[in-house]
Every structure is written in structure tokens, then in C-alpha cells.
Design a protein around this motif. Structure first.
Motif, PDB file in Angstrom:
ATOM      1  N   LEU A 142       0.824  -1.205   0.000  1.00 24.78           N
ATOM      2  CA  LEU A 142       0.000   0.000   0.000  1.00 24.78           C
ATOM      3  C   LEU A 142       0.861   1.259   0.000  1.00 24.78           C
ATOM      4  N   PHE A 143       1.927   1.256   0.805  1.00 22.60           N
ATOM      5  CA  PHE A 143       2.773   2.446   0.932  1.00 22.60           C
ATOM      6  C   PHE A 143       3.815   2.564  -0.183  1.00 22.60           C
ATOM      7  N   TYR A 144       4.395   1.433  -0.601  1.00 25.15           N
ATOM      8  CA  TYR A 144       5.548   1.496  -1.493  1.00 25.15           C
ATOM      9  C   TYR A 144       5.381   0.768  -2.823  1.00 25.15           C
ATOM     10  N   GLY A 145       4.300   0.011  -2.982  1.00 24.11           N
ATOM     11  CA  GLY A 145       4.049  -0.638  -4.259  1.00 24.11           C
ATOM     12  C   GLY A 145       4.662  -2.009  -4.440  1.00 24.11           C
ATOM     13  N   THR A 146       5.468  -2.472  -3.495  1.00 24.88           N
ATOM     14  CA  THR A 146       6.044  -3.820  -3.544  1.00 24.88           C
ATOM     15  C   THR A 146       5.350  -4.669  -2.497  1.00 24.88           C
ATOM     16  N   ARG A 147       4.742  -5.763  -2.917  1.00 22.79           N
ATOM     17  CA  ARG A 147       3.958  -6.580  -2.002  1.00 22.79           C
ATOM     18  C   ARG A 147       4.685  -7.882  -1.678  1.00 22.79           C
ATOM     19  N   TYR A 148       4.743  -8.217  -0.403  1.00 22.17           N
ATOM     20  CA  TYR A 148       5.328  -9.472   0.066  1.00 22.17           C
ATOM     21  C   TYR A 148       4.236 -10.318   0.721  1.00 22.17           C
ATOM     22  N   THR A 149       4.550 -11.607   0.917  1.00 16.47           N
ATOM     23  CA  THR A 149       3.623 -12.476   1.650  1.00 16.47           C
ATOM     24  C   THR A 149       4.234 -13.042   2.920  1.00 16.47           C
ATOM     25  N   ASP A 150       5.468 -12.650   3.241  1.00 16.24           N
ATOM     26  CA  ASP A 150       6.138 -13.232   4.398  1.00 16.24           C
ATOM     27  C   ASP A 150       7.239 -12.304   4.888  1.00 16.24           C
ATOM     28  N   MET A 151       7.689 -12.560   6.121  1.00 13.58           N
ATOM     29  CA  MET A 151       8.863 -11.886   6.687  1.00 13.58           C
ATOM     30  C   MET A 151       9.919 -12.929   7.036  1.00 13.58           C
ATOM     31  N   SER A 152      10.063 -13.910   6.178  1.00 12.26           N
ATOM     32  CA  SER A 152      10.963 -15.035   6.417  1.00 12.26           C
ATOM     33  C   SER A 152      12.403 -14.588   6.646  1.00 12.26           C
ATOM     34  N   ALA A 153      13.099 -15.326   7.504  1.00 11.45           N
ATOM     35  CA  ALA A 153      14.527 -15.059   7.728  1.00 11.45           C
ATOM     36  C   ALA A 153      15.357 -15.411   6.507  1.00 11.45           C
ATOM     37  N   LEU A 185      13.290   1.925  -1.870  1.00 12.99           N
ATOM     38  CA  LEU A 185      14.354   2.260  -2.813  1.00 12.99           C
ATOM     39  C   LEU A 185      14.147   1.644  -4.198  1.00 12.99           C
ATOM     40  N   ARG A 186      13.022   0.956  -4.367  1.00 14.91           N
ATOM     41  CA  ARG A 186      12.678   0.350  -5.651  1.00 14.91           C
ATOM     42  C   ARG A 186      13.708  -0.678  -6.104  1.00 14.91           C
ATOM     43  N   LEU A 187      14.204  -1.455  -5.168  1.00  8.68           N
ATOM     44  CA  LEU A 187      15.080  -2.545  -5.568  1.00  8.68           C
ATOM     45  C   LEU A 187      14.294  -3.564  -6.383  1.00  8.68           C
ATOM     46  N   ARG A 188      14.999  -4.309  -7.208  1.00 14.16           N
ATOM     47  CA  ARG A 188      14.367  -5.378  -7.981  1.00 14.16           C
ATOM     48  C   ARG A 188      14.199  -6.577  -7.058  1.00 14.16           C
ATOM     49  N   VAL A 189      12.943  -6.855  -6.700  1.00 11.02           N
ATOM     50  CA  VAL A 189      12.622  -7.829  -5.658  1.00 11.02           C
ATOM     51  C   VAL A 189      11.935  -9.052  -6.261  1.00 11.02           C
ATOM     52  N   LEU A 190      12.341 -10.228  -5.809  1.00 13.03           N
ATOM     53  CA  LEU A 190      11.696 -11.480  -6.196  1.00 13.03           C
ATOM     54  C   LEU A 190      11.341 -12.252  -4.935  1.00 13.03           C
ATOM     55  N   GLU A 191      10.114 -12.758  -4.874  1.00 14.67           N
ATOM     56  CA  GLU A 191       9.696 -13.620  -3.771  1.00 14.67           C
ATOM     57  C   GLU A 191       9.529 -15.040  -4.308  1.00 14.67           C
TER      58      GLU A 191
END
Length: 232
Positions: A142-153, A185-191
Motif C-alpha cells: 500500500l505504501f511502497y508498491g512492492t507486495r510481500y507475503t512473508d517476513m521469512s529469515a 528504494l525500488r530494488l528489484r525484488v523477487l519472492e
């Protein structure tokens, strides 16, 4: 320990995980990882000795999950990719080659494992942990446009990008802070969906008791608020 993995290092924070740490290190893909760094925060059960016997470098840190991770990042000077994982045997090291390849070959900056999207062994993770990861991910989206489904270590990131994030969190908000700053920072993120197992050693400092869960939850909420409110 230096092997054929070149510039990738794995950082494993530990605290009293002697039952699992040897097997965790033995299962790591040595052809992908150049260094195996265990960051111990004062274990009293032989974790340090077991890690060294298994072939890891061991450095010590003050208490605090974020402190241990930052100490590992400093120790991995010269490496270009940092993988983080827990030392309790729950994270599946079979996912690491794909995570590192996504950065080195496919051009991603940050790769995070998702237990919510993967196969979970019964009893490995609580429903409240899954829901917390989904809720946090939705808010970040909602705030930054990148959506995750977990906070995995379990995660991998380019070390130079990690240093640009300006990480400050010293306790259990570390994972969330990294995800928020990476999104901002708009890093290229992959989940990536990953398998998740029941821990084979140690006791959970977060999910193992109500006190730990409440304390960690409060810290995560405080971290979210701090990062959202700070000036970019």
C-alpha cells in the motif's frame, strides 16, 4: 570457510542451537556459497564449537537479532551477495542456489523466501505468523508498491544494495525493516515459494512462548511505524 562459491556468503545468527547447527551447515550448498559465517550471541550450549567443527567461521555479537545480522554483514566484507538464514534447521538450504542465481544471473537485487506460498510441514509455523507476514506485506504494498507475503529469515541480497538501505534495527524488526527499505528504494525484488520444516534444534525466541511473541510483535509494529514516519 572459503570454498568454490566465490562472492556469496551465508550469515546464520545463533543462540543456543547446538542440536541443529551442525546439520544446517552440512546441508549448505558449498558450490554456491563461498563463506559460511555463524554469528553467535552468547550461546552456552556448545553451539560455537559445533559450528566450528562443521566448518563455519564464527564471530560473536551482542544480543539482538538485528545486531547479529549487521555483524555478519560486516564480517562478509568482500562478498557481493549475502544470504541470511536461521540456524534451527527450519529453513531449507535447497532454496539457496535458486535465490543466488536470481541475483547473479537474473538481475534481481533482493530475493526473499515465502513460507506462505510454499509447502509447510505441520507444526512448523503458527497461523498468526502467516497472517502477520501477509498483513505486513499488504501494508508495504500500500505504501511502497512492492507486495510481500512473508517476513521469512531466509533471504538473499546484494551486499552493496544492503549497505545502501541504512539498516538500523537491532532486534526482531530487522527482517521487516529490510523489506520496507528495499521496497522504498525500488530494488528489484523477487519472492520465491519455499518449503519450511519444523525446527530440529533450539527454542524459538519469538513463537515459542506468548511473552516472546508479544515482545517481537510490538517491536515489529514499532519498526514499521519508525520507517514509515522517517524522512526519505
Amino acid at each position: 570457510m572459503t570454498t568454490s562459491g566465490g562472492g556469496a556468503a551465508v550469515v546464520i545468527p545463533t543462540l543456543n542451537e547446538v542440536e541443529s547447527i551442525g546439520a544446517v551447515i552440512a546441508a549448505l550448498p558449498r558450490d554456491v556459497l563461498g563463506r559460511i559465517i555463524v554469528v553467535d550471541s552468547g550461546s552456552t550450549d556448545g553451539t560455537v564449537e559445533a559450528a566450528r567443527c562443521a566448518g563455519a567461521e564464527v564471530v560473536t555479537a551482542a544480543r539482538g537479532y538485528g545486531v547479529a545480522c549487521l555483524t555478519g554483514v560486516d564480517a562478509a566484507d568482500g562478498c557481493d551477495i549475502i544470504v541470511f538464514m536461521d540456524g534451527d534447521g527450519a529453513d531449507d538450504p535447497a532454496a539457496i542456489p535458486k535465490m543466488v542465481a536470481a541475483i547473479r544471473t537474473d538481475g534481481y537485487d533482493f530475493v526473499i523466501a515465502s513460507r506462505a506460498r510454499g509447502k509447510r510441514e505441520r507444526g512448523s509455523i503458527g497461523a498468526h505468523q502467516i497472517l502477520a507476514g501477509l498483513a505486513a506485506g499488504a501494508l508495504i504494498g500500500l505504501f511502497y508498491g512492492t507486495r510481500y507475503t512473508d517476513m521469512s529469515a531466509l533471504r538473499a541480497i546484494r551486499r552493496d544494495m544492503l549497505l545502501k538501505l541504512g539498516m538500523r534495527e537491532r532486534t526482531y524488526g530487522w527482517n521487516l525493516e529490510m523489506q520496507m527499505r528495499a521496497a522504498r528504494l525500488r530494488l528489484r525484488v523477487l519472492e520465491l515459494p519455499v518449503a519450511y520444516r519444523r525446527r530440529s534444534g533450539g527454542r524459538s525466541k519469538v513463537a515459542g512462548n506468548w511473552g516472546g511473541s508479544i515482545k517481537a510483535g510490538a517491536r515489529i509494529v514499532a519498526t514499521f511505524a519508525r520507517v514509515i514516519l522517517e524522512r526519505e
